[in-house]
Design a protein around this motif. Structure first.
Motif, mmCIF file in Angstrom:
data_model
loop_
_atom_site.group_PDB
_atom_site.id
_atom_site.type_symbol
_atom_site.label_atom_id
_atom_site.label_comp_id
_atom_site.label_asym_id
_atom_site.label_seq_id
_atom_site.Cartn_x
_atom_site.Cartn_y
_atom_site.Cartn_z
ATOM 1 N N ASN A 153 0.825 -1.211 0.000
ATOM 2 C CA ASN A 153 0.000 0.000 0.000
ATOM 3 C C ASN A 153 0.858 1.259 0.000
ATOM 4 O O ASN A 153 0.483 2.267 -0.618
ATOM 5 C CB ASN A 153 -0.928 -0.001 1.222
ATOM 6 N N HIS B 111 -7.242 1.552 -3.390
ATOM 7 C CA HIS B 111 -8.136 0.423 -3.163
ATOM 8 C C HIS B 111 -7.499 -0.621 -2.257
ATOM 9 O O HIS B 111 -6.269 -0.712 -2.162
ATOM 10 C CB HIS B 111 -8.530 -0.202 -4.504
ATOM 11 N N SER B 112 -8.342 -1.416 -1.622
ATOM 12 C CA SER B 112 -7.871 -2.405 -0.660
ATOM 13 C C SER B 112 -7.060 -3.521 -1.299
ATOM 14 O O SER B 112 -6.342 -4.251 -0.598
ATOM 15 C CB SER B 112 -9.054 -3.003 0.108
ATOM 16 N N THR C 75 -4.606 -3.010 -3.165
ATOM 17 C CA THR C 75 -3.344 -2.283 -3.377
ATOM 18 C C THR C 75 -3.248 -1.657 -4.762
ATOM 19 O O THR C 75 -2.183 -1.190 -5.156
ATOM 20 C CB THR C 75 -2.088 -3.152 -3.128
ATOM 21 N N PHE D 193 -11.267 4.229 1.790
ATOM 22 C CA PHE D 193 -10.070 3.423 2.037
ATOM 23 C C PHE D 193 -8.808 4.244 1.808
ATOM 24 O O PHE D 193 -7.826 4.103 2.547
ATOM 25 C CB PHE D 193 -10.057 2.183 1.135
ATOM 26 N N SER E 277 -5.917 4.915 4.535
ATOM 27 C CA SER E 277 -4.528 4.542 4.231
ATOM 28 C C SER E 277 -3.578 5.703 4.483
ATOM 29 O O SER E 277 -2.517 5.534 5.092
ATOM 30 C CB SER E 277 -4.411 4.076 2.780
#
Length: 247
Positions: A48, A75-76, A78, A142, A146
């Motif tokens: 990330n 985004h989750s 990566t 997200f 992050s």
């Protein structure tokens, strides 16, 4: 005046040089960063940070080339997306697309240059400032989380930990950017070979320039490996000095 005195103190703090790290710290932090990059689960989490640098590179160059930046999404899985408006071809678009994959490595090289001068505090505070600047461009939850978590960790280390912990964190982070910047290029090549990334940066560059996508993948790799080599030489300063190999 208190304000001037405070600014002077802050400036002196940022520009002050910390002592040279022991050679063992340089080696151990490189080993930790390499382990994170090559191990599947740690890489899945730490990637990330590479995505943040990747999308930040797109965004910065888009702004510098006069494109209208609409925002960034992280985004989750990566992946990420930077949306900008402007001419679909031409130097601005080419440079914006080119910036993503090379940004983590070049950022790591800049960090290595600061660490070569033992500017650990300046490095950490610049990282926080860049993350805060990028935060205002994020357009999804997200991505906000992050940036807040990453910036919070860097800020906590720079504010609450000992100089030894700060040095270990800074060296590990820079090693990670230098090493971690290379792996996504190989992942890109592998995914393209399987036909899974038709809209990758390299493929878009292949469509708007005379050079094929594979040329751009190769260029990404050359830049990233060059930054890794130069950054490693800078970070190895304490080891070279200990061995009497520097002037």
């Amino acid at each position: 005046m208190p304000l001037i005195d405070g600014l002077t103190t802050l400036w002196d703090t940022l520009m002050s040089a910390q002592p040279d790290p022991p050679p063992l710290l340089v080696v151990l932090t490189a080993a930790v960063a390499l382990a994170v990059v090559v191990a599947r689960l740690p890489w899945r989490i730490a990637r990330n940070a590479v995505t943040i640098a990747h999308e930040g590179g797109h965004a910065l160059v888009a702004l510098l080339t006069g494109r209208r930046l609409h925002g960034i999404r992280l985004h989750s899985d990566t992946s990420g997306l930077t949306l900008s408006a402007g001419r679909p071809t031409g130097p601005g678009m080419i440079l914006t697309l080119l910036a993503g994959y090379v940004a983590p490595s070049l950022l790591g090289l800049g960090g290595a240059w600061l660490l070569a001068g033992n500017r650990i505090t300046l490095l950490l505070w610049l990282a926080v400032a860049l993350l805060l600047a990028m935060l205002v461009l994020i357009r999804n939850l997200f991505g906000v989380l992050s940036l807040l978590i990453t910036g919070g960790v860097v800020l906590a280390v720079s504010w609450y930990t000992s100089p030894e912990v700060q040095a270990a964190f800074a060296w590990t982070s820079v090693w990670f950017l230098l090493l971690g910047g290379v792996r996504p290029v190989f992942e890109l090549h592998r995914q393209r070979a399987r036909g899974r990334m038709p809209q990758s940066d390299a493929d878009q560059l292949g469509r708007i320039t005379p050079f094929p996508a594979l040329f751009w993948v190769g260029l990404f790799l050359v830049v990233c490996l060059g930054a890794l080599a130069a950054g490693a030489l800078l970070l190895a300063g304490p080891i070279l000095a200990g061995a009497g190999l520097t002037a």
